[in-house]
Design a protein around this motif. Structure first.
Motif, PDB file in Angstrom:
ATOM      1  N   THR A 143       0.846  -1.187   0.000  1.00 41.73           N
ATOM      2  CA  THR A 143       0.000   0.000   0.000  1.00 41.73           C
ATOM      3  C   THR A 143       0.885   1.243   0.000  1.00 41.73           C
ATOM      4  O   THR A 143       1.858   1.314   0.753  1.00 41.73           O
ATOM      5  N   THR A 144       0.560   2.200  -0.862  1.00 43.13           N
ATOM      6  CA  THR A 144       1.359   3.409  -1.012  1.00 43.13           C
ATOM      7  C   THR A 144       0.516   4.630  -0.682  1.00 43.13           C
ATOM      8  O   THR A 144      -0.643   4.735  -1.097  1.00 43.13           O
ATOM      9  N   PHE A 145       1.108   5.566   0.060  1.00 39.13           N
ATOM     10  CA  PHE A 145       0.455   6.827   0.397  1.00 39.13           C
ATOM     11  C   PHE A 145       1.221   7.948  -0.304  1.00 39.13           C
ATOM     12  O   PHE A 145       2.409   8.122  -0.084  1.00 39.13           O
ATOM     13  N   VAL A 146       0.518   8.674  -1.159  1.00 37.94           N
ATOM     14  CA  VAL A 146       1.167   9.701  -1.963  1.00 37.94           C
ATOM     15  C   VAL A 146       0.575  11.069  -1.650  1.00 37.94           C
ATOM     16  O   VAL A 146      -0.639  11.213  -1.488  1.00 37.94           O
ATOM     17  N   GLN A 147       1.428  12.051  -1.525  1.00 39.42           N
ATOM     18  CA  GLN A 147       1.008  13.424  -1.252  1.00 39.42           C
ATOM     19  C   GLN A 147       0.273  13.990  -2.470  1.00 39.42           C
ATOM     20  O   GLN A 147       0.735  13.883  -3.599  1.00 39.42           O
ATOM     21  N   LEU A 148      -0.887  14.611  -2.240  1.00 37.08           N
ATOM     22  CA  LEU A 148      -1.724  15.078  -3.343  1.00 37.08           C
ATOM     23  C   LEU A 148      -1.217  16.361  -3.988  1.00 37.08           C
ATOM     24  O   LEU A 148      -1.424  16.576  -5.185  1.00 37.08           O
ATOM     25  N   ASN A 149      -0.606  17.238  -3.203  1.00 41.94           N
ATOM     26  CA  ASN A 149      -0.193  18.544  -3.730  1.00 41.94           C
ATOM     27  C   ASN A 149       1.029  19.049  -2.980  1.00 41.94           C
ATOM     28  O   ASN A 149       1.300  18.622  -1.853  1.00 41.94           O
TER      29      ASN A 149
END
Length: 325
Positions: A143-149
């Protein structure tokens, strides 16, 4: 010294917590009876149950005895087409306490939405910072958590602030974290277009394209707990005047919109690093978290823009949303 405090093997501690939780929540045994069965103290049983809740072994759900069609959640679903999670609370709570309770409720919703082999987009801001401190651990993989902006401005890179939020998500679910080390807004739209061609930036943008879940709140210049984008030095007076002239009521991940959900022709969006709304709407689950009626206008705009599939909201704001629509 008892089992919970003496630092024994982690698996043993989990097993004891699981046994205690099953006896208490499933078999309806008293704490005294469980203490006798486990040959320990009542206080240790209490700590084992707290540990079970903290580790996600126990998932407590409370359902209203007055189910559909007259609950607020059902009314929100019927009116706006969202899956709503209304956090009950008295109407006279101060805004910070309201935010804390909504953050706790959101943590349980996110716990159910996050699963293995999922890419999750995470926004930054006051609400997500609060939510990130209450996340319930869950064992998932890939599972990967990516910053939106981006989160930088002329005063700070913003990396520490955004990374703390992302790191809490990564730690709670054992996932990897992908930061987006760019400003929240570029000075020139052309700079953004050029940087978006760079391979290092494209890697993050391609990760965002794989998102199956986004977790965010709505920004509002008039919220009592001020949205971070309006209070953290990201917008100067000229920007604020331009947003007012464009009829802006709020933003999602630093991309702005009007009351009717439209975002075309808003000049600041050309310099913003948040996701394009057309791509945002392609994400299967879009969980919006809102606390406080001062964000009501902004929330209405986000719903009108089609940005919300799941909504975590306090009772007072939910009631105002359906009754004053």
């Amino acid at each position: 010294m008892d089992e919970v405090d003496e630092g024994r093997d982690g698996a043993f501690r989990v097993d004891r917590a699981h046994t205690a939780a099953h006896l208490y929540y499933v078999q309806n045994r008293t704490m005294d009876a469980i203490a006798r069965e486990l040959r320990t103290s009542r206080s240790t049983v209490s700590r084992l149950l707290s540990y079970a809740r903290a580790q996600g072994i126990v998932d407590i759900r409370i359902r209203s005895p007055h189910e559909a069609p007259h609950t607020l959640e059902s009314r929100l679903a019927a009116r706006f087409g969202v899956t709503a999670h209304v956090v009950p609370m008295p109407g006279d709570l101060p805004e910070p306490e309201r935010l804390t309770r909504v953050a706790l409720g959101a943590a349980h919703v996110i716990h159910d939405l996050v699963h293995s082999e999922l890419t999750v987009g995470v926004a930054w801001g006051s609400t997500l910072a609060a939510v990130s401190t209450h996340l319930i651990p869950k064992s998932v993989h890939d599972t990967t958590f990516v910053q939106l902006n981006g989160s930088g401005n002329t005063y700070t890179t913003g990396l520490l602030y955004a990374s703390e939020i992302l790191s809490r998500f990564g730690e709670a679910y054992g996932g990897s974290v992908q930061q987006f080390p760019v400003p929240a807004f570029f000075d020139d739209p052309e700079t953004k277009r050029l940087l978006w061609r760079e391979r290092s930036t494209r890697r993050i943008l391609e990760t965002q394209q794989k998102m199956g879940l986004v977790v965010f709140s709505v920004g509002s210049a008039t919220a009592r707990v001020r949205s971070h984008v309006y209070s953290g030095g990201f917008l100067d007076p000229a920007d604020l005047n331009a947003l007012a002239a464009d009829g802006v009521v709020g933003d999602v991940a630093t991309v702005f919109y009007r009351a009717d959900g439209s975002s075309d022709g808003i000049a600041l969006n050309e310099r913003a690093t948040g996701p394009d709304f057309a791509a945002f709407r392609e994400v299967a689950r879009r969980c919006c978290i809102v606390a406080g009626e001062s964000k009501l206008t902004s929330l209405r705009g986000a719903i009108a823009a089609g940005l919300v599939t799941d909504l975590v909201i306090d009772e007072g704001t939910a009631r105002a949303l359906v009754e004053n629509d």
